[in-house]
Design a protein around this motif. Structure first.
Motif, PDB file in Angstrom:
ATOM      1  N   VAL A 451      26.492  -3.071  22.209  1.00  0.00           N
ATOM      2  CA  VAL A 451      26.214  -3.035  21.301  1.00  0.00           C
ATOM      3  C   VAL A 451      24.706  -2.898  20.842  1.00  0.00           C
ATOM      4  N   TYR A 452      24.718  -4.236  20.520  1.00  0.00           N
ATOM      5  CA  TYR A 452      22.964  -4.632  19.801  1.00  0.00           C
ATOM      6  C   TYR A 452      22.104  -4.190  19.956  1.00  0.00           C
ATOM      7  N   ALA A 453      21.850  -3.800  22.088  1.00  0.00           N
ATOM      8  CA  ALA A 453      20.857  -3.083  22.703  1.00  0.00           C
ATOM      9  C   ALA A 453      20.944  -1.484  21.863  1.00  0.00           C
ATOM     10  N   ALA A 454      21.909  -1.272  22.051  1.00  0.00           N
ATOM     11  CA  ALA A 454      22.174  -0.222  21.216  1.00  0.00           C
ATOM     12  C   ALA A 454      21.540   0.456  19.949  1.00  0.00           C
ATOM     13  N   LEU A 455      22.160  -0.646  19.819  1.00  0.00           N
ATOM     14  CA  LEU A 455      21.212  -0.657  17.678  1.00  0.00           C
ATOM     15  C   LEU A 455      19.471  -0.860  18.061  1.00  0.00           C
ATOM     16  N   GLY A 456      19.071  -1.489  18.852  1.00  0.00           N
ATOM     17  CA  GLY A 456      17.772  -1.710  19.368  1.00  0.00           C
ATOM     18  C   GLY A 456      16.994  -0.334  19.438  1.00  0.00           C
ATOM     19  N   ASN A 457      17.865   0.546  20.322  1.00  0.00           N
ATOM     20  CA  ASN A 457      17.541   1.926  21.227  1.00  0.00           C
ATOM     21  C   ASN A 457      17.507   2.145  20.505  1.00  0.00           C
ATOM     22  N   ILE A 458      17.941   2.638  18.809  1.00  0.00           N
ATOM     23  CA  ILE A 458      18.450   3.428  18.158  1.00  0.00           C
ATOM     24  C   ILE A 458      16.949   3.143  17.158  1.00  0.00           C
ATOM     25  N   TYR A 459      16.659   1.242  16.893  1.00  0.00           N
ATOM     26  CA  TYR A 459      15.782   1.211  15.306  1.00  0.00           C
ATOM     27  C   TYR A 459      14.167   1.587  16.588  1.00  0.00           C
ATOM     28  N   SER A 460      14.229   1.179  17.988  1.00  0.00           N
ATOM     29  CA  SER A 460      13.227   2.320  18.497  1.00  0.00           C
ATOM     30  C   SER A 460      12.908   3.355  18.880  1.00  0.00           C
ATOM     31  N   SER A 461      13.675   3.965  18.722  1.00  0.00           N
ATOM     32  CA  SER A 461      13.780   5.147  19.087  1.00  0.00           C
ATOM     33  C   SER A 461      13.240   6.070  17.622  1.00  0.00           C
ATOM     34  N   ILE A 462      13.318   5.526  16.971  1.00  0.00           N
ATOM     35  CA  ILE A 462      13.344   5.686  15.546  1.00  0.00           C
ATOM     36  C   ILE A 462      11.658   5.281  15.051  1.00  0.00           C
ATOM     37  N   GLY A 463      11.564   4.579  15.503  1.00  0.00           N
ATOM     38  CA  GLY A 463       9.779   3.945  15.430  1.00  0.00           C
ATOM     39  C   GLY A 463       9.987   3.033  13.921  1.00  0.00           C
ATOM     40  N   LEU A 464      11.576   2.328  14.024  1.00  0.00           N
ATOM     41  CA  LEU A 464      11.170   0.744  12.835  1.00  0.00           C
ATOM     42  C   LEU A 464      10.595  -0.298  12.839  1.00  0.00           C
ATOM     43  N   ASP A 465      10.308  -0.763  12.619  1.00  0.00           N
ATOM     44  CA  ASP A 465       9.446  -1.985  12.859  1.00  0.00           C
ATOM     45  C   ASP A 465       9.794  -3.046  11.819  1.00  0.00           C
ATOM     46  N   PRO A 466      10.274  -4.609  11.753  1.00  0.00           N
ATOM     47  CA  PRO A 466      10.456  -5.446  11.123  1.00  0.00           C
ATOM     48  C   PRO A 466       9.078  -4.892   9.687  1.00  0.00           C
ATOM     49  N   GLY A 467       7.794  -4.430   9.656  1.00  0.00           N
ATOM     50  CA  GLY A 467       6.863  -4.797   9.312  1.00  0.00           C
ATOM     51  C   GLY A 467       6.656  -5.974   8.158  1.00  0.00           C
ATOM     52  N   THR A 468       6.277  -7.164   9.748  1.00  0.00           N
ATOM     53  CA  THR A 468       5.771  -8.252   9.740  1.00  0.00           C
ATOM     54  C   THR A 468       4.336  -8.451   9.267  1.00  0.00           C
ATOM     55  N   GLY A 469       3.511  -7.507   8.648  1.00  0.00           N
ATOM     56  CA  GLY A 469       1.815  -7.314   8.843  1.00  0.00           C
ATOM     57  C   GLY A 469       1.202  -8.423   9.517  1.00  0.00           C
ATOM     58  N   LEU A 470       0.485  -9.312   9.060  1.00  0.00           N
ATOM     59  CA  LEU A 470      -0.217 -10.616   9.766  1.00  0.00           C
ATOM     60  C   LEU A 470       0.220 -11.634   9.923  1.00  0.00           C
ATOM     61  N   ILE A 471       0.318 -12.029  10.847  1.00  0.00           N
ATOM     62  CA  ILE A 471       1.346 -13.413  11.359  1.00  0.00           C
ATOM     63  C   ILE A 471       0.687 -14.031  12.100  1.00  0.00           C
ATOM     64  N   GLU A 472      -0.811 -14.030  12.280  1.00  0.00           N
ATOM     65  CA  GLU A 472      -1.235 -15.233  12.320  1.00  0.00           C
ATOM     66  C   GLU A 472      -1.378 -16.705  12.238  1.00  0.00           C
ATOM     67  N   HIS A 473      -1.182 -16.699  10.978  1.00  0.00           N
ATOM     68  CA  HIS A 473      -1.513 -17.515  10.264  1.00  0.00           C
ATOM     69  C   HIS A 473       0.040 -18.065   9.505  1.00  0.00           C
ATOM     70  N   VAL A 474       0.663 -17.394  10.661  1.00  0.00           N
ATOM     71  CA  VAL A 474       2.358 -17.593   9.654  1.00  0.00           C
ATOM     72  C   VAL A 474       2.981 -18.595  10.798  1.00  0.00           C
ATOM     73  N   THR A 475       4.069 -19.211  10.110  1.00  0.00           N
ATOM     74  CA  THR A 475       4.528 -20.507  10.914  1.00  0.00           C
ATOM     75  C   THR A 475       6.246 -19.782  11.782  1.00  0.00           C
ATOM     76  N   VAL A 476       6.049 -19.994  13.138  1.00  0.00           N
ATOM     77  CA  VAL A 476       7.656 -19.247  14.170  1.00  0.00           C
ATOM     78  C   VAL A 476       9.239 -19.160  11.978  1.00  0.00           C
ATOM     79  N   ARG A 477       9.062 -20.256  11.365  1.00  0.00           N
ATOM     80  CA  ARG A 477      10.303 -20.303  10.853  1.00  0.00           C
ATOM     81  C   ARG A 477      10.259 -19.539   9.947  1.00  0.00           C
ATOM     82  N   ALA A 478       9.101 -19.356   9.195  1.00  0.00           N
ATOM     83  CA  ALA A 478       8.427 -18.377   7.779  1.00  0.00           C
ATOM     84  C   ALA A 478       9.233 -16.996   8.371  1.00  0.00           C
ATOM     85  N   LEU A 479       7.756 -16.785   9.978  1.00  0.00           N
ATOM     86  CA  LEU A 479       8.157 -15.711  10.441  1.00  0.00           C
ATOM     87  C   LEU A 479       9.851 -15.066  10.468  1.00  0.00           C
TER      88      LEU A 479
END
Length: 512
Positions: A451-479
């Motif tokens: 089910v989660y894989a199918a959801l991910g496939n829908i998000y990918s086929s739509i073209g949605l991304d989490p809008g993370t912006g610049l991530i180079e100087h962001v910690t893993v936990r904050a991201l």
């Protein structure tokens, strides 16, 4: 004598070319090994160590920060942006400074000859020192070159946007793959330790059942039906075990963790219920037409092709060059050793007049090809979105069926275990019930992962991304916290909204 000199010159030239020839030189074993060791040490360097059990969102964050496919697209964005800076500089006029020192062995002297009498009219004289220095600062601006550079810069700006859309596509795929791989690895961590002893018991029960059948201790039909049922359950367990065994290495590759690293996954207190998608297929289609990276890329490619039309039209126009320079010459015979020069020059390539119409037609055809390709991709996106939606409905229905079956098998196992009768037959039934209950639980968990894989496939086929912006100087936990907030909104049905309420027409997309 002349032939001898020609042959000698040819031999010398041939020898020079031969000495300058470069032969292929394969890399040696030591260099290859050094490169291998250096790559291995650098692949996992400069990243935060895994010090606690990974949540789903930690895995997503690590994938976005450390996955090399994503890092490659980020570098491509930087590269295209650097090329944009260069293309912008190309629009500037040419400003050059030149300096030099001139000398000759004998004086530059000359005399004059009468065109009537063919006699020398003046004695030999010179107006230039044998040694003198020269310098100039020249400014040159070409109107045609400026126009071409302007449209080239516009094209490069669109290539920067294309690189950003390709990065978005990689992010879409990473989120989709992590949604599937994480839950499969999570199931493997929880249930694989239970699977090995149950499989061993089931195979032992199968052997015992065959012995009972050979000794005719129980009815033949009942014994064979028991063996058939147990064989199917064992085969199902082995298949699930094989599928789950590759989940963790696959997840490790996505988050750029060493293949044999012993990281653990955070185990929820109870298996989460898969989210229910609240958007209709029509709403998903509009989102896909607006956000899909490939469609946006084709829009930018169309703009590049339109700029190419303008470039080809400019090439037919006459070019206007305006030179301006400050000159200096140390020649002592000059009255003025420093002076200014200015002028204007125009050029017109007549051959371009002949090839221009065909060139324009070709450039316009490229625009039409880009438009047709975008429409074809739009249809493919709509098909993929609808197929993904149906796959999600199918996966959700399979999860609900697997949940009901798991409840029945758990109840059956409990009932068989509570049976006070202790004999070979009841023990075989208990083992069979335990095996079936574990198989049903695995099937339920795997259905949840689907089910989660199918959801991910829908998000990918739509073209949605989490809008993370610049991530180079962001910690893993904050991201990870940012990703969790975004995904939870999506799970609750709060998908990104379109800037318009109704369906997005193609003309509106073309103007973005």
């Amino acid at each position: 004598m002349h032939l001898y000199k020609s042959i000698s010159a040819a031999l010398i030239a041939s020898a020079a070319l031969t000495s300058c020839a470069i032969a292929p030189e394969p890399i040696n074993a030591n260099d290859r090994m050094s490169s291998l060791l250096r790559d291995q040490s650098e692949i996992y360097s400069h990243q935060e160590p895994i010090t606690q059990p990974l949540t789903l969102y930690d895995a997503m964050a690590r994938a976005l920060k450390y996955n090399f496919d994503h890092r490659l697209t980020m570098m491509e964005v930087v590269l295209q942006d650097s090329r944009l800076d260069l293309a912008t500089y190309n629009m500037l006029p040419r400003l050059a400074i030149n300096a030099g020192y001139l000398g000759r062995q004998s004086e530059l002297a000359s005399s004059s000859q009468s065109v009537t009498t063919r006699k020398q009219s003046l004695e030999a004289s010179t107006s230039q020192d044998t040694l003198h220095s020269v310098a100039d600062l020249s400014f040159t601006w070409n109107l045609l070159d400026f126009g071409l550079s302007y449209f080239q810069a516009k094209q490069q700006a669109d290539r920067v946007l294309i690189a950003q859309e390709r990065r978005r596509k990689v992010i879409n795929n990473l989120i989709k793959e992590i949604l599937s791989a994480y839950w499969s690895a999570n199931i493997a961590d929880r249930l694989l330790p239970k699977l090995t002893p149950v499989l061993a018991q089931a195979e032992e029960a199968l052997k015992l059942s065959k012995t009972i059948g050979e000794d005719r201790l129980q009815p033949v039909v009942g014994t064979l039906e028991y063996q058939r049922s147990l064989l199917r359950t064992i085969a199902q367990l082995k298949k699930l075990k094989a599928d789950l065994s590759v989940a963790k290495p696959k997840l490790a590759g996505m988050i750029n963790a060493p293949m044999h690293s012993n990281f653990t996954l955070a185990q929820p207190a109870q298996t989460p219920e898969p989210p229910v998608l609240k958007s209709t297929p029509a709403e998903l289609e509009n989102l896909g037409l607006f956000y899909r990276p490939e469609l946006r890329e084709e829009i930018y490619q169309e703009r590049i092709n339109r700029s190419e039309v303008w470039k080809e039209m400019l090439k037919v126009m006459p070019g206007l060059t305006i030179p301006l320079s400050v000159n200096f010459d140390s020649n002592s015979f000059l009255v003025h050793s420093m002076w200014l020069e200015a002028g204007a020059r125009t050029t017109f390539n007549l051959v371009n007049m002949l090839s221009g119409p065909k060139t324009w037609e070709t450039a316009k055809t490229q625009v039409e090809v880009a438009q047709t390709r975008r429409k074809a991709l739009s249809v493919a996106a709509l098909v993929q979105i609808n197929i993904g939606y149906q796959q999600y409905i199918k996966a959700l229905d399979a999860y609900q069926s697997a949940t009901e079956l798991s409840k029945v098998d758990d109840s059956l196992f409990k009932a068989v275990t509570d049976n006070t009768e202790v004999d070979a037959g009841s023990e075989l039934d208990r083992i069979h019930a335990a095996t079936a209950a574990l198989a049903s639980q695995l099937e339920k968990e795997q259905s949840m992962s689907d089910v989660y894989a199918a959801l991910g496939n829908i998000y990918s086929s739509i073209g949605l991304d989490p809008g993370t912006g610049l991530i180079e100087h962001v910690t893993v936990r904050a991201l990870a916290v940012q990703l969790e907030k975004t995904l939870n909104r999506w799970y609750a049905g709060d998908l990104p909204k379109l800037p318009i309420a109704s369906a997005v027409p193609e003309a509106a997309l073309s103007q973005k």
